[in-house]
Enzyme design. Structure first.
Site, PDB file in Angstrom:
ATOM      1  N   GLU A   1      16.878 -55.241 -28.091  1.00  0.00           N
ATOM      2  CA  GLU A   1      15.912 -54.338 -28.711  1.00  0.00           C
ATOM      3  C   GLU A   1      15.048 -53.759 -27.594  1.00  0.00           C
ATOM      4  OE1 GLU A   1      15.553 -53.470 -31.862  1.00  0.00           O
ATOM      5  OE2 GLU A   1      16.755 -54.938 -32.974  1.00  0.00           O
TER       6      GLU A   1
ATOM      7  N   HIS B   1      19.530 -51.476 -29.349  1.00  0.00           N
ATOM      8  CA  HIS B   1      18.729 -50.989 -30.464  1.00  0.00           C
ATOM      9  C   HIS B   1      17.298 -50.792 -29.983  1.00  0.00           C
ATOM     10  CE1 HIS B   1      21.733 -52.066 -33.636  1.00  0.00           C
ATOM     11  NE2 HIS B   1      22.137 -52.879 -32.684  1.00  0.00           N
TER      12      HIS B   1
END
Length: 411
Positions: free
Chosen positions: A365, A290
């Protein structure tokens, strides 16, 4: 307890939601410190659909979006925390991004590279090209179809891939692109695919060949092709999720969880594929990419009341990942237990770890680490992001525990 896939994109054509007029005209972006007192207020405001959080995993700071109609009420709740108004009109920023996106549209049969963010057709064409050129180690498959009828393609990569014995090798699962606006995620996953096949990072070629002998990789670069393509052509600012903290019951909220876990075709396809694979062999890695925040996230996200028995192992794996990332370009990713900083219901790596017993289940992330750029990471950083995360993935694989399936009794 079952878990849906982490913050799945809301399929806008399916429901009647009003997109902000003029692409968020006069919507404001606020930023403030992040601590427990602020978290309680911010999460309450989000649950009441008065704000939308734009920071998936706040650390020192949290970023929120405030609609013009809500500014007065939100100000009353947050004034004492002295929020910084980053922008008083989000539409200006998004319009610039939309123009850049239109200018970057791929032409027919454009070759794939890592110098720009490509559309879904170009990405899929590259997967097909790779499979054609490396038929002895690569197969392209379809995980499922989206609501709009697009295929969700993935590649299966392993030596002697056509032999039945290959299907008993341990599976390493990697995915990206479940959040439509996070364009660097599919690019990074594509970079990992090309490294495994010797197109990139030739210093890792020996290890890549070793991995293809030992494992079979299942890699899906774009789990949400409908949303990804929507953001190419329209507004790049939509995502939602399932269940628990940080979600909303409002159908049109950015964090609407769906009616139930796995109620979208994309998430259901992932769930069914993992379950099917575990009937044939072990799945020894579940890694989902992500952006943004530069984090390596370990279980749990859905609860802060307990840590897994395997917590120290997860911390060690996270340290290996972030150290390898840092060694490449000096970017500092943080190794965190997700709930300690942001309670998140429905994280896919939580589901993989808790419900499917996959020991090495993590969320990464990617760049950047703050709102200054946020989801609008310049395409000049695509290659560097891929490079550092290839190094992180290798550090993980080198220390995997193989053929270990935990029994959490579905809790």
């Amino acid at each position: 307890m079952s878990f849906g896939i982490y913050l799945v994109l809301l399929l806008l054509p399916v429901v009647s939601c009003t997109v902000a007029p003029n692409f968020y005209l006069n919507y404001q972006i606020w930023r403030m410190d992040w601590n427990k007192e602020i978290a309680d207020v911010v999460l309450k405001l989000q649950a009441e659909d008065l704000i939308d959080m734009l920071t998936d995993t706040p650390l020192e700071k949290v970023t929120v979006m405030v609609a013009p109609d809500n500014v007065v009420e939100v100000t009353k709740s947050l004034r004492r925390f002295k929020p910084e108004v980053v922008t008083s009109d989000l539409s200006n920023l998004l319009e610039g991004n939309r123009r850049a996106s239109r200018n970057a549209d791929d032409s027919a049969n454009e070759p794939f590279d890592f110098l720009k963010y490509h559309d879904i057709t170009t990405i899929y064409n590259r997967l097909d090209e790779i499979a054609k050129n490396h038929s002895e180690v690569v197969e392209v498959h379809v995980l499922g179809q989206t609501h709009e009828g697009r295929e969700i393609k993935y590649v299966r990569i392993s030596h002697n891939i056509s032999e039945d014995s290959t299907r008993t090798k341990p599976v390493l699962w990697i995915d990206g692109g479940i959040h439509a606006r996070e364009w660097v995620s599919p690019s990074t996953v594509m970079y990992i695919i090309e490294t495994l096949l010797g197109y990139r990072e030739l210093q890792h070629l020996y290890k890549a060949r070793k991995y293809l002998e030992k494992y079979q990789f299942y890699i899906a670069p774009v789990l949400n092709p409908d949303g990804y393509q929507y953001t190419r052509n329209h507004l790049r600012n939509w995502s939602d999720g399932f269940g628990g903290p940080s979600t909303s019951s409002n159908l049109c909220s950015l964090v609407y969880p769906g009616e139930q876990a796995f109620d979208q075709l994309e998430t259901k396809a992932v769930k069914e594929k993992i379950e099917a694979l575990q009937k044939e062999t072990s799945v020894d890695l579940f890694l989902t990419f992500h952006s943004y925040s530069q984090l390596f996230l370990i279980p749990y996200g859905y609860t802060g009341d307990k840590v897994p028995a395997e917590h120290e192992y997860h911390k060690a794996q996270g340290d290996r990942y972030v150290n390898a990332v840092f060694a490449r370009h000096g970017k500092q990713y943080k190794n965190l237990k997700l709930f300690d900083f942001f309670p998140a219901g429905g994280v896919s790596s939580d589901w993989a770890f808790t419900s499917r017993g996959i020991l090495d289940s993590y969320t990464v992330e990617l760049r950047p680490n703050d709102w200054a750029i946020g989801f609008l990471l310049p395409d000049t950083e695509i290659i560097a992001t891929g490079q550092e995360n290839v190094d992180g993935v290798i550090a993980l694989i080198e220390n995997l525990k193989i053929n270990v399936t935990l029994n959490h009794n579905g809790t």
